[in-house]
Design an enzyme around this catalytic site. Sequence first.
Site, short mmCIF file in Angstrom:
data_model
loop_
_atom_site.label_atom_id
_atom_site.label_comp_id
_atom_site.label_asym_id
_atom_site.label_seq_id
_atom_site.Cartn_x
_atom_site.Cartn_y
_atom_site.Cartn_z
CE LYS A 135 -3.58 -2.45 2.41
NZ LYS A 135 -5.00 -2.37 2.99
CG ASP A 155 -7.84 -0.03 3.69
OD1 ASP A 155 -8.89 -0.85 3.23
OD2 ASP A 155 -6.54 -0.47 3.49
#
Length: 268
Positions: free
Chosen positions: A66, A102
């Site tokens: 990420k 997220d």
Amino acid sequence: MTDRYAVIGNPISHSKSPLIHKLFAEQTGQDMSYEAIEAPLDGFAATIQRLRAEGYKGCNVTVPFKLEAYKLCDRLGERARDAKAVNTLLFQDGQILGGNTDGNGLLTDIEQNLGFKLMWKDALLLGAGGAASGVLWPLFNAGVGVDIANRNIEKAQALAKEFTGAGTVYARRYEELAGRKYDLIINATSSGLSDELPPLPEGLLKPGALAYDMMYGRETPFMSYARKQGAAIVADGLGMLVEQAAEAFYLWRNVRPDTRPVLEKLRS
Ligand code: ATR
């Protein structure tokens, strides 16, 4: 022509994302495919270049890429910039656009699926790795006061430092927690993977408290601990997974899928 998407990680074989996006696509009538691709640990950027060359429209990014994805982007959404991490890429007009769904996935799961209001609550966030840092800004922006506990206190302090002056994010050692009370505890450590419990004292939960483990697929020691401590709600991270996927789906397809039947199907 069918639009192609994928999730990139390492390891990736356990990922539920292909099934989730398949269900979303069926539900909304979108002509798209979605597969799981394992990139070599030193081959994330090369994998992205290959997907772009092959005409993929976008991808999700998961552990451990990420931060690398964040660095690759030409343009970032606000949440990705705050988290310094990207989990959703869109390949458009020769550019790589990055977002992070997220945090929003967690907030939506807590507020809408679990019916727990976040504004003005006191939270204890366990862990100071990528999973924790990804949800810290969204929690803060939702009006939650956050204590971050981590074994390695420097890592927690570094995260808390981003909020200097705002005054509602503090780093705590586990030994300092005794006697404190929280409305919610979020386990963002990887302790569940090794069937361990972070060193939590008893009596941390206020009446009506929520205990949330960002891991899914098993009852973790943290979830068992929370049940014994009398948590009103104990949740795993499956709802967050589905909600972050729905947000990514919306960014790519401009359509919001209904997450409830998908979550029910995954749980059954
Ligand atoms: P991720 O990106 O999933 O957050 P990470 O960056 O490796 O993964 O971070 C793992 C986190 O889980 C860290 O906060 C780690 O704590 P330390 O920094 O103190 O090592 C935490 N962690 C892992 N196992 C743990 C355990 N058994 N008890 C408490 N914390 C644990």
